[in-house]
Enzyme design. Structure first.
Site, PDB file in Angstrom:
ATOM      1  NE  ARG A 295      -4.273  -1.323   0.032  1.00  5.79           N
ATOM      2  CZ  ARG A 295      -4.417  -2.278  -0.876  1.00  5.79           C
ATOM      3  NH1 ARG A 295      -3.452  -2.522  -1.740  1.00  5.79           N
ATOM      4  NH2 ARG A 295      -5.536  -2.986  -0.922  1.00  5.79           N
TER       5      ARG A 295
ATOM      6  CG  HIS B 210      -2.312   0.089  -7.212  1.00  9.36           C
ATOM      7  ND1 HIS B 210      -2.776   0.852  -6.171  1.00  9.36           N
ATOM      8  CD2 HIS B 210      -2.404  -1.201  -6.775  1.00  9.36           C
ATOM      9  CE1 HIS B 210      -3.146   0.072  -5.158  1.00  9.36           C
ATOM     10  NE2 HIS B 210      -2.931  -1.183  -5.508  1.00  9.36           N
TER      11      HIS B 210
END
Length: 313
Positions: free
Chosen positions: A228, A276
Site C-alpha cells: 500500500r 498499481h
C-alpha cells in the site's frame, strides 16, 4: 437474499457478473432504489460515508480486492464479518510481479537497457546468481508465501517477516518488533506486502532503510513495494536513493494515486514506477470468489479470510 454492489466505479458489469454466479438472487446497486431490509451481503470498495447505513439484516461485507484498509476508517462500519478476496488469480499475479522485478535487479537490467540506448557493449564479468541474493518479504501471508516459494525456485535466499509468530515449512520467518532488525540486516531486496494499518503507516522510511544489508552482491539494498502507498514515506525513499542508503526502488503503490505528474519519482533514474498493477483483481474471478463464499456460508460453513478488526487485516 439480496447482494448490494456498493462501489465508486461503473456498477453494471459487476451486476452482470454476480447474476451469472448467483442466479436467481436479487442484486441491488448503491444509488438506486432498493429495500435495505432485504440486503444480506454487500460487495464494496471505497464506500462513501453513509452508504452502508440502514442495512439492518446485513450479514457480511466483501472487499472487492485483497486490501481492506479502505474499510477500516469507515464511520459506523456495520458489525458483521469483513471478508477479504484471496484468490489464486490475484496471488499468482503478485508472484509474477515479484519474480520479474527480482530477476531484473539480479541481472542488472536497467544498466543494460541504458547501454543499449547508448549503443555501448558492456558485458558483465562476474554477475551474481540468485543464491547470492537475500530477499526479505515483509508480510508473510498468502501473497508473501506464494512469492517466497517461486523466488526460492529461482534460487533466491528468501526469508519472511510477520507481525505475529508464524511457521512456514522451508523458510525462516522472523516475527514482531523484536526480530525486525535481524530480518532487515539479512535483506538485500526488501519486498513490502504488509497491510496498511495505523501501526504500519509510514513504516518504509529512512530509519528502516538504514537497517537493510549493505554488504550484498547487488551493491546496495533495494525496495519493492506492492503493498500500500501509505506504507512508504516517498521523500525518504528519494533522499535515500540519492545518498546511497538505497540502491534502487520499484514502486507499484504511492501516497497519492494516480501518481501526480510533478512527482520526482517519475524521472528518478533508480526508480521503477508501475501503475498499481502488480496484482490487479480480475473481476470475473473476484465475483466468482464472492459467490462461492456466500454459497459456503448458506450451506452452514464459515466464511474464509475473515478480517481481524483489531489487527486491521
Amino acid at each position: 437474499m439480496s447482494l448490494l454492489v456498493a462501489v465508486t466505479w461503473e456498477t453494471q458489469p459487476w451486476v452482470e457478473r454476480f447474476k451469472r454466479h448467483l442466479p436467481g438472487r436479487e442484486i441491488a446497486v448503491l444509488g438506486e432504489d432498493f429495500d435495505g431490509s432485504k440486503i444480506r451481503y454487500a460487495a464494496t470498495w471505497g464506500p462513501k460515508p453513509g452508504s452502508l447505513d440502514n442495512l439492518p439484516n446485513l450479514e457480511a461485507l466483501f472487499s472487492l480486492g485483497a486490501g481492506v484498509d479502505h474499510l477500516m476508517g469507515y464511520p459506523n462500519l456495520p458489525d458483521v464479518p469483513i471478508v477479504r478476496v484471496a484468490q489464486d488469480d490475484l496471488t499468482y499475479r503478485m508472484s509474477e510481479y515479484m519474480v520479474m522485478h527480482c530477476l531484473m535487479y539480479l541481472r542488472d537490467h536497467a544498466r543494460f537497457a541504458q547501454a543499449q540506448r547508448e549503443k555501448r557493449w558492456e558485458p558483465d564479468r562476474s554477475p551474481p546468481i540468485a543464491s547470492d541474493v537475500r530477499v526479505g518479504i515483509m508480510g508473510f501471508g498468502v501473497l508473501g508465501q506464494d512469492a517466497a516459494v517461486k523466488l526460492k525456485m529461482m534460487g533466491f535466499d528468501v526469508a519472511g517477516w510477520s507481525r505475529t509468530p508464524k511457521s512456514v515449512d522451508g523458510f525462516k520467518v522472523y516475527s514482531g518488533e523484536s526480530e525486525l532488525d535481524a530480518f532487515l540486516a539479512r535483506t538485500d531486496i526488501l519486498i513490502a506486502l504488509i497491510p496498511l494499518t495505523p501501526d504500519t503507516r509510514g513504516i518504509l522510511n529512512r530509519s528502516l532503510f538504514k537497517k537493510l544489508a549493505h554488504d550484498g552482491r547487488l551493491g546496495g539494498p533495494i525496495l519493492i513495494n506492492a503493498g500500500r502507498g501509505g506504507l512508504q514515506i516517498e521523500t525518504d525513499i528519494l533522499s535515500c536513493l540519492d545518498d546511497g542508503t538505497l540502491k534502487a526502488a520499484t514502486l507499484d503503490v504511492f501516497e497519492k494515486e494516480p501518481l501526480p505528474e510533478d512527482s520526482p519519482l517519475w524521472s528518478h533514474p533508480r526508480v521503477t514506477v508501475t501503475p498499481h498493477n502488480s496484482a490487479v483483481s480480475e473481476p470475473e474471478a473476484t465475483a466468482r470468489y464472492i459467490a462461492k463464499q456466500i454459497l459456503r456460508y448458506e450451506a452452514g460453513e464459515a466464511f474464509e479470510n475473515v478480517v481481524d478488526r483489531v489487527r486491521g487485516y
